[in-house]
Structure formats: C-alpha cells, structure tokens
Design a protein around this motif. Structure first.
Motif, PDB file in Angstrom:
ATOM      1  N   UNK A 122       0.048  17.615  -9.238  1.00  0.00           N
ATOM      2  CA  UNK A 122      -1.088  17.839  -8.352  1.00  0.00           C
ATOM      3  C   UNK A 122      -0.648  18.044  -6.904  1.00  0.00           C
ATOM      4  N   UNK A 123       0.220  17.178  -6.414  1.00  0.00           N
ATOM      5  CA  UNK A 123       0.630  17.247  -5.012  1.00  0.00           C
ATOM      6  C   UNK A 123       1.855  18.127  -4.791  1.00  0.00           C
ATOM      7  N   UNK A 124       2.512  18.558  -5.870  1.00  0.00           N
ATOM      8  CA  UNK A 124       3.729  19.372  -5.789  1.00  0.00           C
ATOM      9  C   UNK A 124       4.786  18.690  -4.920  1.00  0.00           C
ATOM     10  N   UNK A 125       4.954  17.412  -5.166  1.00  0.00           N
ATOM     11  CA  UNK A 125       5.931  16.597  -4.439  1.00  0.00           C
ATOM     12  C   UNK A 125       6.806  15.877  -5.452  1.00  0.00           C
ATOM     13  N   UNK A 178       0.832  -1.200   0.000  1.00  0.00           N
ATOM     14  CA  UNK A 178       0.000   0.000   0.000  1.00  0.00           C
ATOM     15  C   UNK A 178       0.868   1.252   0.000  1.00  0.00           C
ATOM     16  N   UNK A 179       0.504   2.215  -0.806  1.00  0.00           N
ATOM     17  CA  UNK A 179       1.236   3.481  -0.895  1.00  0.00           C
ATOM     18  C   UNK A 179       0.606   4.485   0.071  1.00  0.00           C
ATOM     19  N   UNK A 180       1.012   4.385   1.320  1.00  0.00           N
ATOM     20  CA  UNK A 180       0.403   5.172   2.395  1.00  0.00           C
ATOM     21  C   UNK A 180       0.622   6.669   2.219  1.00  0.00           C
ATOM     22  N   UNK A 181       1.727   7.064   1.618  1.00  0.00           N
ATOM     23  CA  UNK A 181       2.003   8.490   1.412  1.00  0.00           C
ATOM     24  C   UNK A 181       0.952   9.108   0.491  1.00  0.00           C
ATOM     25  N   UNK A 210      -3.773  12.607  -0.047  1.00  0.00           N
ATOM     26  CA  UNK A 210      -5.144  12.773  -0.553  1.00  0.00           C
ATOM     27  C   UNK A 210      -6.098  13.136   0.577  1.00  0.00           C
ATOM     28  N   UNK A 211      -5.974  12.424   1.704  1.00  0.00           N
ATOM     29  CA  UNK A 211      -6.859  12.683   2.841  1.00  0.00           C
ATOM     30  C   UNK A 211      -6.597  14.048   3.473  1.00  0.00           C
ATOM     31  N   UNK A 212      -5.348  14.485   3.479  1.00  0.00           N
ATOM     32  CA  UNK A 212      -5.033  15.820   4.008  1.00  0.00           C
ATOM     33  C   UNK A 212      -5.741  16.910   3.214  1.00  0.00           C
TER      34      UNK A 212
END
Length: 80
Positions: free
Chosen positions: A52-55, A2-5, A10-12
């Motif tokens: 999208x996440x700028x990461x 699972x890609x928890x990051x 997304x949840x943040x």
C-alpha cells in the motif's frame, strides 16, 4: 511504542484509520492497535502495508526489525 512513521504516511495520504483499514482489508481497530504499537502485525499484514505505502518493511516497522530497545546497550558500572 507508537509507530509514528505509519501515522505520518497515513495522514500524508489524507486517510483516516477506517479508510486505511478498508484499503488494507483489515479492521480499523487493528490499524489503531498497530499504529499505537499495542500489537505487532503478522507477515501478511506487513506485506499489505508494504504494498500500500510502497515502502520497505524495515522503514515501516523498524521496531520489529531493529533491536532499538536493546538493554545490552546499557553500560554497567561498578559503584565499588
């Protein structure tokens, strides 16, 4: 794996998988499979996530860029 990051980011933002999928221009099923680690995203999809996440992509998908499940790291022992 699972890609928890990805899930955490997304949840943040308070987004559902469907909302994220709409923002990225991909299907919600694809987002779910990417988050669960069932599929690896292609280059274009990775770039959508990066923008999208700028990461950095290595932070979003460390399993694709780092050999974290390297079996060579397991030391062999002789039981003779």
């Amino acid at each position: 794996m699972e890609r928890t990051q990805l899930i955490k980011l997304r949840l943040e933002l308070g987004k559902t998988q469907k909302e994220l999928a709409d923002n990225l221009g991909i299907s919600a099923v694809y987002v779910r499979k990417i988050e669960k680690g069932d599929v690896d995203p292609g280059r274009n999809t990775i770039l959508k996530y990066v923008h999208f996440f700028a990461k950095d992509m290595t932070n979003l998908f460390p399993d694709l860029f780092f050999n974290i499940d390297d079996k060579k790291c397991i030391k062999k022992t002789d039981s003779a």
